[in-house]
Structure formats: C-alpha cells, structure tokens
Design a protein around this motif. Sequence first.
Motif, PDB file in Angstrom:
ATOM      1  N   LEU A  15     -78.461  25.810 -69.216  1.00 43.87           N
ATOM      2  CA  LEU A  15     -78.383  25.440 -68.092  1.00 43.87           C
ATOM      3  C   LEU A  15     -80.330  26.181 -68.410  1.00 43.87           C
ATOM      4  CD1 LEU A  15     -76.356  25.224 -65.036  1.00 43.87           C
ATOM      5  CD2 LEU A  15     -76.742  23.134 -65.848  1.00 43.87           C
ATOM      6  N   MET A  16     -80.858  27.462 -68.067  1.00 46.14           N
ATOM      7  CA  MET A  16     -81.669  27.513 -68.173  1.00 46.14           C
ATOM      8  C   MET A  16     -82.653  26.866 -69.266  1.00 46.14           C
ATOM      9  SD  MET A  16     -82.700  32.122 -68.230  1.00 46.14           S
ATOM     10  CE  MET A  16     -81.578  32.145 -66.544  1.00 46.14           C
ATOM     11  N   LEU A  17     -82.171  27.645 -70.090  1.00 44.49           N
ATOM     12  CA  LEU A  17     -83.206  26.593 -71.823  1.00 44.49           C
ATOM     13  C   LEU A  17     -83.704  25.430 -71.361  1.00 44.49           C
ATOM     14  CD1 LEU A  17     -84.030  27.400 -74.370  1.00 44.49           C
ATOM     15  CD2 LEU A  17     -82.350  26.583 -75.040  1.00 44.49           C
ATOM     16  N   THR A  18     -82.448  24.661 -70.541  1.00 41.63           N
ATOM     17  CA  THR A  18     -83.262  23.126 -70.834  1.00 41.63           C
ATOM     18  C   THR A  18     -83.997  22.444 -69.629  1.00 41.63           C
ATOM     19  OG1 THR A  18     -80.841  22.259 -71.198  1.00 41.63           O
ATOM     20  CG2 THR A  18     -81.523  21.131 -70.469  1.00 41.63           C
ATOM     21  N   LEU A  19     -83.535  23.910 -68.220  1.00 37.05           N
ATOM     22  CA  LEU A  19     -84.535  23.394 -67.667  1.00 37.05           C
ATOM     23  C   LEU A  19     -86.021  23.135 -67.598  1.00 37.05           C
ATOM     24  CD1 LEU A  19     -82.143  24.307 -64.275  1.00 37.05           C
ATOM     25  CD2 LEU A  19     -82.783  22.082 -64.968  1.00 37.05           C
ATOM     26  N   VAL A  20     -85.831  24.692 -68.596  1.00 42.04           N
ATOM     27  CA  VAL A  20     -87.634  24.884 -69.072  1.00 42.04           C
ATOM     28  C   VAL A  20     -87.992  24.170 -69.943  1.00 42.04           C
ATOM     29  CG1 VAL A  20     -88.860  26.968 -69.850  1.00 42.04           C
ATOM     30  CG2 VAL A  20     -86.772  27.855 -68.077  1.00 42.04           C
ATOM     31  N   LEU A  21     -87.588  23.934 -70.765  1.00 40.75           N
ATOM     32  CA  LEU A  21     -87.936  23.147 -71.884  1.00 40.75           C
ATOM     33  C   LEU A  21     -88.484  21.202 -70.914  1.00 40.75           C
ATOM     34  CD1 LEU A  21     -85.903  24.562 -74.956  1.00 40.75           C
ATOM     35  CD2 LEU A  21     -88.749  24.839 -74.202  1.00 40.75           C
ATOM     36  N   LEU A  22     -86.671  20.973 -70.460  1.00 38.47           N
ATOM     37  CA  LEU A  22     -86.841  19.090 -69.938  1.00 38.47           C
ATOM     38  C   LEU A  22     -88.520  19.136 -69.213  1.00 38.47           C
ATOM     39  CD1 LEU A  22     -85.579  16.834 -70.151  1.00 38.47           C
ATOM     40  CD2 LEU A  22     -84.834  18.178 -66.957  1.00 38.47           C
ATOM     41  N   PRO A  23     -89.452  19.722 -68.559  1.00 42.32           N
ATOM     42  CA  PRO A  23     -91.204  18.756 -68.167  1.00 42.32           C
ATOM     43  C   PRO A  23     -91.471  18.850 -68.969  1.00 42.32           C
ATOM     44  CG  PRO A  23     -89.627  20.852 -66.693  1.00 42.32           C
ATOM     45  CD  PRO A  23     -88.744  21.130 -67.959  1.00 42.32           C
ATOM     46  N   VAL A  24     -91.390  20.337 -70.516  1.00 42.76           N
ATOM     47  CA  VAL A  24     -92.145  19.594 -71.093  1.00 42.76           C
ATOM     48  C   VAL A  24     -91.682  19.029 -72.618  1.00 42.76           C
ATOM     49  CG1 VAL A  24     -93.079  21.454 -72.641  1.00 42.76           C
ATOM     50  CG2 VAL A  24     -92.523  22.360 -71.225  1.00 42.76           C
ATOM     51  N   GLN A  25     -90.723  18.493 -72.302  1.00 42.64           N
ATOM     52  CA  GLN A  25     -90.526  17.014 -73.369  1.00 42.64           C
ATOM     53  C   GLN A  25     -90.495  16.375 -72.902  1.00 42.64           C
ATOM     54  OE1 GLN A  25     -90.236  17.068 -76.270  1.00 42.64           O
ATOM     55  NE2 GLN A  25     -88.169  15.670 -76.742  1.00 42.64           N
ATOM     56  N   MET A  26     -90.296  16.015 -71.700  1.00 40.90           N
ATOM     57  CA  MET A  26     -91.001  14.574 -71.091  1.00 40.90           C
ATOM     58  C   MET A  26     -92.237  14.097 -70.478  1.00 40.90           C
ATOM     59  SD  MET A  26     -88.505  15.006 -67.932  1.00 40.90           S
ATOM     60  CE  MET A  26     -88.281  12.698 -67.640  1.00 40.90           C
ATOM     61  N   VAL A  27     -93.250  15.292 -70.480  1.00 41.02           N
ATOM     62  CA  VAL A  27     -94.468  14.604 -70.479  1.00 41.02           C
ATOM     63  C   VAL A  27     -95.208  15.284 -72.352  1.00 41.02           C
ATOM     64  CG1 VAL A  27     -97.252  16.177 -70.548  1.00 41.02           C
ATOM     65  CG2 VAL A  27     -94.814  16.759 -69.091  1.00 41.02           C
ATOM     66  N   ALA A  28     -94.507  16.029 -73.166  1.00 40.65           N
ATOM     67  CA  ALA A  28     -95.008  15.290 -74.680  1.00 40.65           C
ATOM     68  C   ALA A  28     -94.139  13.635 -74.833  1.00 40.65           C
ATOM     69  CB  ALA A  28     -94.028  15.820 -75.800  1.00 40.65           C
ATOM     70  N   LEU A  29     -92.872  13.763 -74.552  1.00 42.70           N
ATOM     71  CA  LEU A  29     -92.778  12.309 -74.852  1.00 42.70           C
ATOM     72  C   LEU A  29     -93.557  11.207 -74.537  1.00 42.70           C
ATOM     73  CD1 LEU A  29     -88.596  12.561 -73.640  1.00 42.70           C
ATOM     74  CD2 LEU A  29     -89.384  11.372 -76.289  1.00 42.70           C
ATOM     75  N   GLY A  30     -93.921  11.551 -73.250  1.00 38.48           N
ATOM     76  CA  GLY A  30     -94.848  10.505 -72.592  1.00 38.48           C
ATOM     77  C   GLY A  30     -96.582  10.230 -73.452  1.00 38.48           C
ATOM     78  N   LEU A  31     -96.813  11.380 -73.341  1.00 36.29           N
ATOM     79  CA  LEU A  31     -97.718  10.871 -74.723  1.00 36.29           C
ATOM     80  C   LEU A  31     -98.126  10.732 -75.690  1.00 36.29           C
ATOM     81  CD1 LEU A  31     -99.530  14.625 -72.807  1.00 36.29           C
ATOM     82  CD2 LEU A  31    -100.068  11.778 -72.287  1.00 36.29           C
ATOM     83  N   GLY A  32     -96.783  11.149 -76.236  1.00 37.87           N
ATOM     84  CA  GLY A  32     -96.090  10.474 -77.646  1.00 37.87           C
ATOM     85  C   GLY A  32     -97.115  11.479 -78.946  1.00 37.87           C
ATOM     86  N   HIS A  33     -96.873  13.290 -78.249  1.00 37.72           N
ATOM     87  CA  HIS A  33     -97.202  14.194 -78.077  1.00 37.72           C
ATOM     88  C   HIS A  33     -96.529  15.187 -79.975  1.00 37.72           C
ATOM     89  CE1 HIS A  33     -99.260  17.959 -79.210  1.00 37.72           C
ATOM     90  NE2 HIS A  33     -99.622  18.073 -79.130  1.00 37.72           N
ATOM     91  N   SER A  34     -96.573  15.146 -80.698  1.00 36.40           N
ATOM     92  CA  SER A  34     -95.705  15.764 -81.896  1.00 36.40           C
ATOM     93  C   SER A  34     -94.508  17.024 -81.226  1.00 36.40           C
ATOM     94  CB  SER A  34     -96.632  16.576 -82.529  1.00 36.40           C
ATOM     95  OG  SER A  34     -97.477  17.532 -82.554  1.00 36.40           O
ATOM     96  N   LEU A  35     -95.401  17.419 -79.732  1.00 42.00           N
ATOM     97  CA  LEU A  35     -94.311  18.278 -79.922  1.00 42.00           C
ATOM     98  C   LEU A  35     -93.196  17.565 -79.658  1.00 42.00           C
ATOM     99  CD1 LEU A  35     -94.308  21.146 -78.868  1.00 42.00           C
ATOM    100  CD2 LEU A  35     -95.339  20.834 -76.581  1.00 42.00           C
ATOM    101  N   MET A  36     -93.208  16.639 -78.598  1.00 39.53           N
ATOM    102  CA  MET A  36     -91.643  15.524 -78.711  1.00 39.53           C
ATOM    103  C   MET A  36     -90.300  15.950 -80.068  1.00 39.53           C
ATOM    104  SD  MET A  36     -92.565  12.214 -79.101  1.00 39.53           S
ATOM    105  CE  MET A  36     -93.055  10.584 -80.189  1.00 39.53           C
ATOM    106  N   ARG A  37     -91.196  16.510 -81.009  1.00 38.13           N
ATOM    107  CA  ARG A  37     -90.246  16.517 -82.394  1.00 38.13           C
ATOM    108  C   ARG A  37     -89.567  17.623 -82.556  1.00 38.13           C
ATOM    109  NH1 ARG A  37     -87.949  12.688 -82.182  1.00 38.13           N
ATOM    110  NH2 ARG A  37     -88.690  10.621 -82.718  1.00 38.13           N
ATOM    111  N   ARG A  38     -90.687  18.526 -82.134  1.00 33.79           N
ATOM    112  CA  ARG A  38     -90.480  20.144 -82.470  1.00 33.79           C
ATOM    113  C   ARG A  38     -89.819  21.545 -81.352  1.00 33.79           C
ATOM    114  NH1 ARG A  38     -96.060  19.991 -83.177  1.00 33.79           N
ATOM    115  NH2 ARG A  38     -96.876  21.623 -81.730  1.00 33.79           N
ATOM    116  N   LEU A  39     -90.116  20.361 -80.045  1.00 34.71           N
ATOM    117  CA  LEU A  39     -89.218  20.602 -79.438  1.00 34.71           C
ATOM    118  C   LEU A  39     -87.415  21.159 -79.140  1.00 34.71           C
ATOM    119  CD1 LEU A  39     -90.534  22.464 -76.475  1.00 34.71           C
ATOM    120  CD2 LEU A  39     -89.959  20.335 -74.990  1.00 34.71           C
ATOM    121  N   PRO A  40     -87.193  19.614 -79.427  1.00 34.25           N
ATOM    122  CA  PRO A  40     -86.153  19.723 -80.040  1.00 34.25           C
ATOM    123  C   PRO A  40     -85.400  20.899 -81.347  1.00 34.25           C
ATOM    124  CG  PRO A  40     -86.497  17.386 -79.347  1.00 34.25           C
ATOM    125  CD  PRO A  40     -87.648  18.512 -79.700  1.00 34.25           C
ATOM    126  N   ARG A  41     -85.708  21.481 -82.219  1.00 35.68           N
ATOM    127  CA  ARG A  41     -85.196  21.622 -82.707  1.00 35.68           C
ATOM    128  C   ARG A  41     -85.361  23.381 -82.336  1.00 35.68           C
ATOM    129  NH1 ARG A  41     -88.261  23.235 -88.360  1.00 35.68           N
ATOM    130  NH2 ARG A  41     -86.552  24.799 -89.354  1.00 35.68           N
TER     131      ARG A  41
END
Length: 265
Positions: A15-41
Amino acid sequence: MIAGLRILFVVAAFLMLTLVLLPVQMVALGLGHSLMRRLPRWWHRIMCRIVGLRVHTHGHLSQQRPLLLVSNHVSWKDILVLGSVAELVFIAKSEVRTWPVLGWLARLQQSVFVERQQRRKTGAQVSDVSLRLISGEVVVLFAEGTTSDGNRVMPFNASLFGAASAALPLAPEGKVYIQPVSIAYVGIHGMPMGRYHRPVAGWPGDVALAPHFLRVIRYGAIDVEVIFSQTVAFDATTDRKNTARLVEARVRAGLISALQGKING
C-alpha cells in the motif's frame, strides 16, 4: 504469529509503495513521458523483494526490435518476475481488467486486454498489439493461454502470434523478432522446491487467487529462474504454426533445464 506479521508487513509495504508511486505514474501516463515505462519496473522489482521472489536471469533481453517475448505462464507472480527485469507491456485476458487490485495495476501499466472468445474483436486487438510492437515497446505473450502447475509447458496457441504477422508491413526490416522466455520456480528458502511446495509456485485456474496469494506471502524466499533464449526471426514467409512449435520447444527446454538444475551462465 510470524506468518500473520509477515502478511501484515507485505500488505502495508504494498500500500505504501503503490500510494507513493501512483500519482507519479498517472502524471507520466497523462504526459506520455517515458517514466510511465520505467516506474512499473521499479515497482515490480521492489515488490519482488517484499513478497520474497528472488529472481535469477540467464541470457539477455534481445536488443532487436520489434520484439515479442513469448513465455510459459505459471502464476500471477510471473508478472512481478518479468516486470522486474525489463520494461515490458503484457497481453492479458480481458477478465484480468475486472480483478481486484491486479486489474487496476494492469491498467496503470497499459496492458493490452484481449477477449479470446469474441472473434469479431480479434482484428482490433491484434492491431493494438502490433502498434505497440512497432512503437518499440517489448510485448509479452503468454502463449499457453492459461496458467499451469509450473512443471510443464502446455501447447502454444498459434493464433496468438497474429500480432507478429500484423506488425510486419510496418516493421523496418520486414521482420518481427520473437524471443522465447522460460520461467521456472525452483527453490524455497534456499532448498530445491519438492513436490510438497509446488502448489506455492503454480497457480492453476481453478485455485482461488486470495488463498494462493496469502500462501506465497507466508512462505517467501522463492527462487525463480528466467531464461532468455535465442530469438526467432518472423517475416512474411514464416509459417505461424511452425514458429509456435519452435518457440514452444525452446521455452520447454529452458524450463526443464532450470527444474533439473542444469542452467549455466
């Protein structure tokens, strides 16, 4: 008592890991930033450690593109395992979309959901996968179409290789590369995994997810071997069924070698 504390720790860490990374992933997805691939790894790598999956790789992910990884499928743990070693996109059956937690995570990772029982949607689904391949993403296909007990590789479905065919017209060299990957759960707490512990590794479709998930967490310290085999070039002259059999044979050979402790390198 110890098992209960371990379950609480894993759930809290998740829960802690997911809640911390979730907002970053959503922003990366919205911007189409390459972070959206690195973050899940990163998420998969950390979760493997938290759950207790000790991943050992043999061979390397091919640098050839477009690249389709074709693997055996033992358990939901396969997603964590493969996702921890490379930036990947997974092809999942449509039911996964509605699963609690896992379905939500799959959507955040932009998995491709396919409805194998509805042939009228096949063309659109194949096009979606082929576009991902052409864009340079590495796509993972579990060609058995279901999970197994981890001791064998079931027959591959040749029709699932349709995405490779569909990508050929746009492929730079008129080729799509298919890399066989074997996943083998071989040990637990540093000891070879015998018959008693095999149910911890495999997750056949008739076993409920929640009890199996809790069993894996209670045990922890599971050794997993990931074997990357030589790629197979797929072009307009390639027979899809023959390719499916060849890739299946290489995946099976990797699994057997790992289960028998004969992996080198």
